[in-house]
Design a protein around this motif. Structure first.
Motif, PDB file in Angstrom:
ATOM      1  N   ILE A  27      24.288 -23.196 -27.663  1.00  0.00           N
ATOM      2  CA  ILE A  27      25.334 -22.179 -27.634  1.00  0.00           C
ATOM      3  C   ILE A  27      25.571 -21.714 -26.187  1.00  0.00           C
ATOM      4  O   ILE A  27      26.716 -21.545 -25.749  1.00  0.00           O
ATOM      5  CB  ILE A  27      24.960 -21.004 -28.559  1.00  0.00           C
ATOM      6  CG1 ILE A  27      25.189 -21.415 -30.025  1.00  0.00           C
ATOM      7  CG2 ILE A  27      25.762 -19.746 -28.219  1.00  0.00           C
ATOM      8  CD1 ILE A  27      24.596 -20.469 -31.035  1.00  0.00           C
ATOM      9  N   GLY A  28      24.486 -21.553 -25.438  1.00  0.00           N
ATOM     10  CA  GLY A  28      24.624 -21.170 -24.035  1.00  0.00           C
ATOM     11  C   GLY A  28      25.235 -22.275 -23.199  1.00  0.00           C
ATOM     12  O   GLY A  28      26.126 -22.028 -22.372  1.00  0.00           O
ATOM     13  N   HIS A  64      30.870 -18.815 -28.670  1.00  0.00           N
ATOM     14  CA  HIS A  64      30.658 -17.519 -29.297  1.00  0.00           C
ATOM     15  C   HIS A  64      30.253 -17.720 -30.754  1.00  0.00           C
ATOM     16  O   HIS A  64      30.930 -18.422 -31.508  1.00  0.00           O
ATOM     17  CB  HIS A  64      31.922 -16.659 -29.220  1.00  0.00           C
ATOM     18  CG  HIS A  64      31.660 -15.210 -29.480  1.00  0.00           C
ATOM     19  ND1 HIS A  64      31.500 -14.701 -30.744  1.00  0.00           N
ATOM     20  CD2 HIS A  64      31.507 -14.165 -28.617  1.00  0.00           C
ATOM     21  CE1 HIS A  64      31.275 -13.405 -30.669  1.00  0.00           C
ATOM     22  NE2 HIS A  64      31.273 -13.059 -29.380  1.00  0.00           N
ATOM     23  N   THR A  65      29.144 -17.085 -31.146  1.00  0.00           N
ATOM     24  CA  THR A  65      28.576 -17.350 -32.474  1.00  0.00           C
ATOM     25  C   THR A  65      29.443 -16.854 -33.632  1.00  0.00           C
ATOM     26  O   THR A  65      29.184 -17.200 -34.781  1.00  0.00           O
ATOM     27  CB  THR A  65      27.183 -16.706 -32.596  1.00  0.00           C
ATOM     28  OG1 THR A  65      27.270 -15.307 -32.291  1.00  0.00           O
ATOM     29  CG2 THR A  65      26.206 -17.380 -31.648  1.00  0.00           C
ATOM     30  N   GLN A 121       7.755 -20.406 -30.103  1.00  0.00           N
ATOM     31  CA  GLN A 121       7.887 -20.184 -28.668  1.00  0.00           C
ATOM     32  C   GLN A 121       9.181 -20.829 -28.215  1.00  0.00           C
ATOM     33  O   GLN A 121       9.677 -21.766 -28.833  1.00  0.00           O
ATOM     34  CB  GLN A 121       6.708 -20.788 -27.897  1.00  0.00           C
ATOM     35  CG  GLN A 121       5.439 -19.979 -27.963  1.00  0.00           C
ATOM     36  CD  GLN A 121       4.340 -20.546 -27.073  1.00  0.00           C
ATOM     37  OE1 GLN A 121       4.087 -21.731 -27.079  1.00  0.00           O
ATOM     38  NE2 GLN A 121       3.683 -19.682 -26.333  1.00  0.00           N
ATOM     39  N   GLY A 122       9.695 -20.350 -27.119  1.00  0.00           N
ATOM     40  CA  GLY A 122      10.907 -20.934 -26.570  1.00  0.00           C
ATOM     41  C   GLY A 122      12.125 -20.679 -27.428  1.00  0.00           C
ATOM     42  O   GLY A 122      12.096 -19.928 -28.413  1.00  0.00           O
ATOM     43  N   LEU A 123      13.230 -21.311 -27.050  1.00  0.00           N
ATOM     44  CA  LEU A 123      14.489 -21.187 -27.774  1.00  0.00           C
ATOM     45  C   LEU A 123      14.744 -22.434 -28.603  1.00  0.00           C
ATOM     46  O   LEU A 123      14.346 -23.539 -28.225  1.00  0.00           O
ATOM     47  CB  LEU A 123      15.640 -20.979 -26.789  1.00  0.00           C
ATOM     48  CG  LEU A 123      15.561 -19.718 -25.924  1.00  0.00           C
ATOM     49  CD1 LEU A 123      16.728 -19.675 -24.952  1.00  0.00           C
ATOM     50  CD2 LEU A 123      15.549 -18.462 -26.786  1.00  0.00           C
ATOM     51  N   ILE A 144      30.016 -30.813 -32.162  1.00  0.00           N
ATOM     52  CA  ILE A 144      31.295 -30.140 -32.434  1.00  0.00           C
ATOM     53  C   ILE A 144      31.424 -28.915 -31.525  1.00  0.00           C
ATOM     54  O   ILE A 144      32.470 -28.693 -30.897  1.00  0.00           O
ATOM     55  CB  ILE A 144      31.395 -29.710 -33.917  1.00  0.00           C
ATOM     56  CG1 ILE A 144      31.313 -30.917 -34.845  1.00  0.00           C
ATOM     57  CG2 ILE A 144      32.705 -28.942 -34.154  1.00  0.00           C
ATOM     58  CD1 ILE A 144      31.254 -30.543 -36.320  1.00  0.00           C
ATOM     59  N   ILE A 145      30.364 -28.123 -31.488  1.00  0.00           N
ATOM     60  CA  ILE A 145      30.367 -26.909 -30.663  1.00  0.00           C
ATOM     61  C   ILE A 145      30.745 -27.220 -29.225  1.00  0.00           C
ATOM     62  O   ILE A 145      31.609 -26.566 -28.626  1.00  0.00           O
ATOM     63  CB  ILE A 145      28.984 -26.222 -30.734  1.00  0.00           C
ATOM     64  CG1 ILE A 145      28.803 -25.520 -32.084  1.00  0.00           C
ATOM     65  CG2 ILE A 145      28.811 -25.214 -29.586  1.00  0.00           C
ATOM     66  CD1 ILE A 145      27.395 -24.989 -32.315  1.00  0.00           C
ATOM     67  N   LYS A 146      30.099 -28.233 -28.648  1.00  0.00           N
ATOM     68  CA  LYS A 146      30.334 -28.557 -27.241  1.00  0.00           C
ATOM     69  C   LYS A 146      31.763 -29.025 -27.005  1.00  0.00           C
ATOM     70  O   LYS A 146      32.444 -28.573 -26.069  1.00  0.00           O
ATOM     71  CB  LYS A 146      29.351 -29.645 -26.788  1.00  0.00           C
ATOM     72  CG  LYS A 146      29.458 -29.994 -25.293  1.00  0.00           C
ATOM     73  CD  LYS A 146      29.051 -28.822 -24.426  1.00  0.00           C
ATOM     74  CE  LYS A 146      28.913 -29.186 -22.960  1.00  0.00           C
ATOM     75  NZ  LYS A 146      30.165 -29.533 -22.305  1.00  0.00           N
TER      76      LYS A 146
END
Length: 334
Positions: free
Chosen positions: A279-280, A285-286, A270-272, A306-308
């Motif tokens: 990512i959101g 971008h993936t 359930q959920g993300l 790292i992504i952020k």
């Protein structure tokens, strides 16, 4: 001020056939309190008195054990429980109070709300904070909901009146209409409890707040009955972004908590996931995930961080050199 009633240990119990045990209850309550939650609902999904009724699902522990375990784990938390007339009795309320309960939510279908009055009055007389949950609120028109709320206000026992989207069928504009119309005519605090069957639980919760609600319910990983509930991690981030969150804990701690205490218990997804949410949040971008993975492996740092940081610098066309530079700095900074 916005209040969040964290529902994982109550509504989330549906997902595991009401089998939270006292150790899990204590650990999750303690963790939620440390994250910043001050109101935490526990117990059988169908509320007080349901724990020993085989026809609706036996729970792992009894009401007293759930409430006492939560209260001992977080003595300063406001421990809440649900109550449905016909399932629970005033004796169940007494037992819950003895265990440490301070907040009772009395739930009835919106068209039988009068059944709540004697139990709400009893709970208020016993010194509890009381909410009225009008289940299946969408079954009446907004003006009818408002009239019901006005009637409940006359009882002078409810601290909060909840709009409840039991089927997860409401649209944000509908939630706004129900709450705003009622807010104009009733001075009692209003709340919203939403399910996610049309993926609207978060949007509806935000709209409820925009319309004047001061309480919303959330569950970690969206863990809850049917398609689940408004996901705690997302709700907190959005409220922080709006500048109205009652909790300022950084999002990474919510990810860690969910992955340690909640995800291993869930019998169905359930959920993300934390990565999907992040990512959101990061505007990432993936297609650049292979670069992230490479940098994370080389420098042994959390790829979400790292992504952020990379996206904060360049969310449109980041280079591999940028990923490596950010990962190296994260490693040096510990």
């Amino acid at each position: 001020m916005i209040h969040i009633l964290e529902n994982t240990l109550r509504d989330g119990s549906y997902v595991i056939d009401f089998q939270f045990d006292k150790v899990q209850t204590a650990n999750i309550t303690k963790g939620l309190f440390e994250l910043g939650f001050r109101s935490i609902e526990v117990g059988h999904g169908l509320g007080l008195g349901a724990w020993n009724k085989a026809h609706i699902g036996l729970s792992k522990e009894d009401d007293f054990t759930y409430i006492r375990s939560a209260k001992e784990a977080a003595p300063d938390a406001e421990i809440a429980a649900f109550f449905i007339p016909g399932i629970g009795t005033t004796e169940d309320i007494d037992i819950a109070i003895e265990a440490g309960l301070s907040f009772l939510r009395v739930g009835t279908n919106v068209d039988t709300f009068e059944k709540a009055e004697p139990f709400a009055a009893y709970a208020k007389k016993r010194g509890l904070k009381v909410a009225l949950n009008l289940m299946k609120s969408y079954g009446v028109k907004s003006y009818e909901f408002t009239k019901i709320a006005q009637h409940i206000r006359e009882w002078q026992v409810a601290d909060i009146i909840y709009l409840v989207d039991s089927a997860g069928c409401m649209m944000p504009n509908e939630v706004f209409e129900y709450i705003s119309r009622t807010k104009e005519r009733v001075d009692t605090h209003l709340g919203f409890h939403g399910h996610n069957n049309l993926s609207m639980a978060i949007a509806n919760s935000i709209q409820a707040i925009e319309a004047g609600a001061s309480y919303i319910d959330t569950c970690v990983r969206g863990m809850g009955r049917s398609a689940g509930n408004a996901q705690t991690e997302i709700a907190i981030y959005l409220l922080q972004k709006m500048g109205i969150s009652p909790i300022d804990t950084e999002i990474y701690k919510f990810y860690e908590f969910a992955n340690e205490f909640i995800v291993p218990l869930m019998l169905q997804p359930q959920g993300l996931t934390d990565e999907e949410i992040h990512i959101g949040i990061s505007r990432f971008h993936t297609s650049y995930l292979p670069m992230v993975q490479k940098a994370a492996q080389k420098y042994q740092v959390d790829k979400k961080r790292i992504i952020k940081q990379v996206s904060d610098i360049n969310c449109i066309n980041p280079t591999e050199d940028l990923f490596m530079e950010v990962a190296s700095k994260l490693q040096k900074n510990g």
